[in-house]
Structures are given as structure tokens and as C-alpha cells.
Design a protein around this motif. Structure first.
Motif, PDB file in Angstrom:
ATOM      1  N   THR A  81       6.517   4.757   3.578  1.00  0.00           N
ATOM      2  CA  THR A  81       5.179   4.823   3.005  1.00  0.00           C
ATOM      3  C   THR A  81       5.192   4.134   1.646  1.00  0.00           C
ATOM      4  OG1 THR A  81       3.290   6.280   2.542  1.00  0.00           O
ATOM      5  CG2 THR A  81       5.460   7.057   1.843  1.00  0.00           C
ATOM      6  N   GLY A  82       4.023   4.000   1.056  1.00  0.00           N
ATOM      7  CA  GLY A  82       3.950   3.350  -0.244  1.00  0.00           C
ATOM      8  C   GLY A  82       2.525   3.331  -0.753  1.00  0.00           C
ATOM      9  N   LEU A  83       2.371   2.838  -1.965  1.00  0.00           N
ATOM     10  CA  LEU A  83       1.052   2.784  -2.588  1.00  0.00           C
ATOM     11  C   LEU A  83       0.572   1.341  -2.723  1.00  0.00           C
ATOM     12  CD1 LEU A  83       1.126   1.806  -5.876  1.00  0.00           C
ATOM     13  CD2 LEU A  83       2.447   3.913  -5.998  1.00  0.00           C
ATOM     14  N   SER A  84      -0.707   1.125  -2.487  1.00  0.00           N
ATOM     15  CA  SER A  84      -1.364  -0.165  -2.705  1.00  0.00           C
ATOM     16  C   SER A  84      -0.660  -1.286  -1.929  1.00  0.00           C
ATOM     17  CB  SER A  84      -1.424  -0.459  -4.209  1.00  0.00           C
ATOM     18  OG  SER A  84      -2.279  -1.541  -4.477  1.00  0.00           O
ATOM     19  N   MET A  85      -0.061  -2.255  -2.623  1.00  0.00           N
ATOM     20  CA  MET A  85       0.725  -3.282  -1.928  1.00  0.00           C
ATOM     21  C   MET A  85       1.805  -2.641  -1.073  1.00  0.00           C
ATOM     22  SD  MET A  85       3.037  -6.380  -3.608  1.00  0.00           S
ATOM     23  CE  MET A  85       4.510  -5.395  -3.983  1.00  0.00           C
ATOM     24  N   GLY A  86       2.392  -1.557  -1.571  1.00  0.00           N
ATOM     25  CA  GLY A  86       3.411  -0.845  -0.808  1.00  0.00           C
ATOM     26  C   GLY A  86       2.853  -0.112   0.386  1.00  0.00           C
ATOM     27  N   GLY A  87       1.586   0.306   0.306  1.00  0.00           N
ATOM     28  CA  GLY A  87       0.942   0.902   1.468  1.00  0.00           C
ATOM     29  C   GLY A  87       0.768  -0.119   2.567  1.00  0.00           C
ATOM     30  N   HIS A  88       0.361  -1.322   2.169  1.00  0.00           N
ATOM     31  CA  HIS A  88       0.275  -2.419   3.129  1.00  0.00           C
ATOM     32  C   HIS A  88       1.646  -2.689   3.742  1.00  0.00           C
ATOM     33  CE1 HIS A  88       0.968  -6.714   4.072  1.00  0.00           C
ATOM     34  NE2 HIS A  88      -0.218  -6.644   4.629  1.00  0.00           N
ATOM     35  N   GLY A  89       2.664  -2.776   2.899  1.00  0.00           N
ATOM     36  CA  GLY A  89       4.008  -3.070   3.389  1.00  0.00           C
ATOM     37  C   GLY A  89       4.537  -2.004   4.318  1.00  0.00           C
ATOM     38  N   ALA A  90       4.270  -0.745   4.009  1.00  0.00           N
ATOM     39  CA  ALA A  90       4.764   0.347   4.847  1.00  0.00           C
ATOM     40  C   ALA A  90       4.135   0.309   6.236  1.00  0.00           C
ATOM     41  CB  ALA A  90       4.481   1.690   4.173  1.00  0.00           C
ATOM     42  N   ILE A  91       2.840   0.034   6.298  1.00  0.00           N
ATOM     43  CA  ILE A  91       2.163  -0.016   7.597  1.00  0.00           C
ATOM     44  C   ILE A  91       2.626  -1.233   8.394  1.00  0.00           C
ATOM     45  CG2 ILE A  91      -0.054  -0.285   8.759  1.00  0.00           C
ATOM     46  CD1 ILE A  91       0.404   2.520   7.643  1.00  0.00           C
ATOM     47  N   THR A  92       2.687  -2.389   7.766  1.00  0.00           N
ATOM     48  CA  THR A  92       3.059  -3.587   8.518  1.00  0.00           C
ATOM     49  C   THR A  92       4.523  -3.550   8.936  1.00  0.00           C
ATOM     50  OG1 THR A  92       3.459  -4.830   6.451  1.00  0.00           O
ATOM     51  CG2 THR A  92       1.273  -5.017   7.453  1.00  0.00           C
ATOM     52  N   MET A  93       5.411  -3.059   8.061  1.00  0.00           N
ATOM     53  CA  MET A  93       6.819  -2.952   8.452  1.00  0.00           C
ATOM     54  C   MET A  93       7.020  -1.855   9.490  1.00  0.00           C
ATOM     55  SD  MET A  93       9.159  -3.811   5.105  1.00  0.00           S
ATOM     56  CE  MET A  93       8.348  -2.733   3.934  1.00  0.00           C
TER      57      MET A  93
END
Length: 275
Positions: A140-152
Motif C-alpha cells: 500500500t502507499g499514499l498518493s504516488m505510492g497509492g498508485h504504485g501499490a495498486i499497479t504493482m
């Protein structure tokens, strides 16, 4: 001073000393990325009860745009206690200033999807006592990291069993000139399909109902609120089970520091069901 009072005064610092020695441990490690040919740092938080005779689940917790691997432990120090509370490891990768956790199609030295989901995961499993399969991994992650967590999470369903996002940018296309995304994907007008393919909203077709446990949320005052709602509706239309929450708040650390508590509970429940 009486002996009784003195003994109480001596007992207080001993209590604090004991509590400190039982707190989660925070380490900064350096991983060599073969694919990007450079050393990259990460924070690894191990719970107080950690010992090598047991195997622990791992939550990969990503920072946002313009941040780094130390953001979570410096801007939300309470996150360390969550490793103790849920008896798991928390790993905070470095996603650079604006990698968007993407394997860039225009720059071979920006391959953060592969770095996090293959190289970093392999390092953590080799150096710590972990559950070495998707049943013991969440991201999981926040903002850019939220995008990264979902796509990864979608790209590596063999690696992660659960994924989440806090205030994530689920669709990159509205931000053609913002957040340095064009440095990772190239100019939008030259290849708009690539922007869709690298967005969470463009990857829903890769999901099957129940294949991943999914949790995401966004503040009602967040500038990403609309695209999170749209992503929620997209998952509903595809009949993909997920937990989606809207809470008061904006794109702030106050919001994320609250949100991570709910997501960690979600992941702990996922891990417990795998045992």
C-alpha cells in the motif's frame, strides 16, 4: 526521602527502559538494484517480538511524490508501533522523487516496478524471516505510492495477496503536465495508450474477482477524490470485491496517519485468514 518513595522513583525509569527495549526496531538498509545499476535505501521495521525462528508477514508501504524511503518513519513516527501491534514487518522502499513506481518505457534507468516487486522483495526475504509467498505480503502507499501499490499489486499477483491505496492517483491521464509523469511515460500526445496502460484504471481488466484483497480510501477534500470514486465504480462494474472508504480530509499527513491504521487492520485480517 523514604525508602518506599525512592524505590518508586527508581522503578519509573526502569519501566521506560523496558518499554524502549521492547519497541519495534527501525533499520535502514541498502539494496543494489541490478536492473537500475545503483544502490537504493529502504527502511525495514521489525516488531519487538521478532525472532528468526518465526516467519512474519510483510507490508510494503510506499511514499508519495517528492518523498523518500524515510518519509513514513519521520512524518508519521507512530507507524512503528503498528509493526508491534500487528506483529509484522513494514518495509518502506524508496521510489525516488517522481518514479511513480513504474517501469518506464522511455528510460531504462527508471524501473521501479521491477525494483520493488522483484529485487526488494527478494532482498527482504533473503535477509529477514518472512513468509515467502503472496499469502504473507501486502502493498500500500499514499498518493504516488497509492498508485504504485495498486499497479504493482495488479502486475504481480503472484507476489502480493493484498493491496491498498491512500489518496492514490488512479488515473494518470488528467495530469499530463503535472507531477513529472511525462518524464517517466513520455509526452501524453505521443502515446496516450501508454498512459492508460500504466494507470490503475487501465489495469482493471487484469483482475479476477477475489484474486486480490483490495482496500483503498480517499479524503472528501482531496484533489484525487473524483478519480478514486471513478475507480470504485469501475471495480463495481467489473464485480471485483474491494473495500472503499471516504473520510473527511485532504491530501495531508494528518489524513494518511489516520488511514494507515485501518489499512494495517485490513492486512492483518488478510494474513490471519491465510494461516
Amino acid at each position: 526521602m523514604s525508602i518506599r518513595i525512592l524505590s518508586k522513583l527508581l522503578f519509573i525509569p526502569l519501566v521506560f527502559l523496558f518499554l524502549n527495549t521492547r519497541a519495534a526496531r527501525v533499520d535502514t538498509v541498502t539494496i543494489h538494484s541490478g536492473i537500475m545499476k545503483r544502490d537504493i535505501k529502504a527502511v525495514v521495521i521489525t516488531p519487538a517480538k521478532y525472532n528468526k525462528s518465526s516467519s512474519y508477514p510483510v507490508v510494503y508501504l510506499l511514499h508519495g511524490f517528492s518523498g523518500n524511503y524515510a518519509d513514513w518513519v519521520t512524518k508519521d513516527p507512530a507507524v512503528k508501533a503498528l509493526a508491534d501491534q500487528y506483529n509484522c514487518l513494514i518495509v518502506c522502499p524508496d521510489g525516488a522523487f517522481a518514479s511513480w513506481y513504474i517501469d518506464s518505457p522511455v528510460n531504462k534507468y527508471w524501473m521501479f516496478d521491477t525494483y520493488v516487486s522483484k529485487e526488494l522483495v527478494a532482498y527482504v526475504d533473503d535477509h529477514f524471516s518472512t513468509i515467502r509467498n503472496r499469502s504473507g505480503r501486502a502493498i500500500t502507499g499514499l498518493s504516488m505510492g497509492g498508485h504504485g501499490a495498486i499497479t504493482m499489486g495488479i502486475n504481480h499477483q503472484d507476489v502480493y495477496g493484498a493491496m491498498g491505496s491512500m489518496s492514490g492517483c488512479m488515473d494518470l491521464r488528467p495530469y499530463k503536465k503535472d507531477f513529472a509523469i511525462n518524464q517517466i511515460l513520455g509526452e501524453y500526445d505521443k502515446d496516450p495508450q501508454s498512459w492508460l496502460d500504466h494507470s490503475a484504471t487501465g489495469m482493471v481488466g487484469k483482475l479476477k474477482p477475489g484474486a486480490l484483497k483490495i482496500v483503498f480510501d480517499c479524503g472528501s477534500d482531496d484533489f484525487f477524490f473524483g478519480i478514486n470514486n471513478a475507480f470504485h465504480e469501475q471495480l463495481l462494474a467489473a464485480k471485483i470485491p474491494h473495500d472503499y472508504t471516504v473520510r473527511p480530509g485532504g491530501h495531508t499527513w494528518e489524513y494518511w496517519s489516520n488511514s494507515i491504521n485501518y489499512q494495517m487492520l485490513f492486512f492483518r485480517r488478510f494474513f490471519d485468514k491465510q494461516i
